[in-house]
Design a protein around this motif. Sequence first.
Motif, PDB file in Angstrom:
ATOM      1  N   VAL A  36      41.271  41.473  32.846  1.00  0.00           N
ATOM      2  CA  VAL A  36      40.716  42.408  33.837  1.00  0.00           C
ATOM      3  C   VAL A  36      39.192  42.346  33.922  1.00  0.00           C
ATOM      4  N   PRO A  37      38.457  42.411  32.820  1.00  0.00           N
ATOM      5  CA  PRO A  37      36.994  42.367  32.946  1.00  0.00           C
ATOM      6  C   PRO A  37      36.476  41.103  33.621  1.00  0.00           C
ATOM      7  N   ALA A  38      37.050  39.962  33.270  1.00  0.00           N
ATOM      8  CA  ALA A  38      36.598  38.705  33.872  1.00  0.00           C
ATOM      9  C   ALA A  38      36.929  38.663  35.359  1.00  0.00           C
ATOM     10  N   LEU A  39      38.127  39.113  35.721  1.00  0.00           N
ATOM     11  CA  LEU A  39      38.503  39.107  37.137  1.00  0.00           C
ATOM     12  C   LEU A  39      37.638  40.071  37.929  1.00  0.00           C
ATOM     13  N   ARG A  40      37.343  41.222  37.353  1.00  0.00           N
ATOM     14  CA  ARG A  40      36.497  42.200  38.038  1.00  0.00           C
ATOM     15  C   ARG A  40      35.097  41.627  38.255  1.00  0.00           C
ATOM     16  N   ALA A  41      34.591  40.911  37.253  1.00  0.00           N
ATOM     17  CA  ALA A  41      33.258  40.309  37.372  1.00  0.00           C
ATOM     18  C   ALA A  41      33.243  39.182  38.402  1.00  0.00           C
TER      19      ALA A  41
END
Length: 410
Positions: A36-41
């Motif tokens: 999730v954090p990588a996709l959000r970034a």
Amino acid sequence: MNDTLPAARDHLVAAAHDHLVAAAHDHLVEAARDLVPALRAGAPAAERGHRLTPGDARFLHEAGFFALHAPAALGGLGASIATAVDVHAELARGSGSAAWCAVILSGAGLLASRFPAAGREELWADDPRAGVCGSFFPTGTGRRVPGGLRVSGRWQPMSGVHHARWALLPVLVQDVQDERPAVEAVLVPVEALDVEPTWDVVGMAGTGSDTAVAQDVLVPQRRCAPFGALLGAGAPDADDPLRSTTAYSAVGVCAGAVLVGMARAGLELVLDALGEGRPLASSTYADARDAPGVRFDVASAARLVDTAGLHLARATGEVERGAREGRQLDVATRARVRADLATITVSTRAALGHLLDAGGARSFAAGNPLQAVWRDVEVLSRHPLLAPGLNVDVYARTLLGSQEQVAAFV
């Protein structure tokens, strides 16, 4: 006493199987949550580039999220629909576009897994994580030739085409003896297609849903199958319940999971922003959380997100039960699944409206991720799988005993 031994053994085998399935489910959902954090970034870059970033696409491919339903017998994950729904909902918390690509590539892979054995083995022989993009609409034609079909046509939009190895394309085939053309599905390597950059939208831009073009491509018979037969339930198979899944309903609930995941992301964003204790503009409230209007909007949004999640769970449960029992869902159940999707759509749209109100005008700043989630929800919720008008009409006709349906697939 001897008669009880086989039953006891079967019970132990079933319990062990259920344990393994649960462990696999938890592992995949946790892997999606970790992304999730990588996709959000990466979401802003995907939106600007009109496709997922190479890094995000690589993450999803390596995790197997582009081929969740590739048969276990061929080295794939063979993930259940319930597992896929939870994975897609988690991915959507990071990026609706990334989750949608995973839905389409895995969903088309579910259909592809029902092709003749030689065809499906060819798909995943080299890479059991290879994605299959696809369309539900026969906007191409096929001409029978010795050994297969020659296919031409245009399919748009084709979500995830830039990250797929294969494309599942419905085509109209006119046989001399039939008055009406048959709809056949063909599997074509993406490298055999031209991809035209036609996807230019205000939401879900990162899906790269460009136009796939086939120009007289020869497709061998092993990669051809009647399209209608792929959308229902395949032959019951105790070793592979996915073959008994009602495919159109299964893809529908996976699509609904993306809306639910994005709505959850929107709620998280607003709660995080309010948690900073900022004042409410043009008021005496030093902390916006003390304002009754803000509290009302946040609670209303949370209730609507929960409503969407509950309807998603019910619809997913129906699909899973059909698969376990090795049966096609009846029309009434399939129609109610579509009604659940309508409720998900209406609830998530309304939830985002409350969240924007709670966030105030700053929610529409170009750099605020909440407005990007809102745009993605507004665009995706108009997809034919999710559009509430048609889904409610289908459900109403079933409730009223109408013999005539208005959708190509129920």
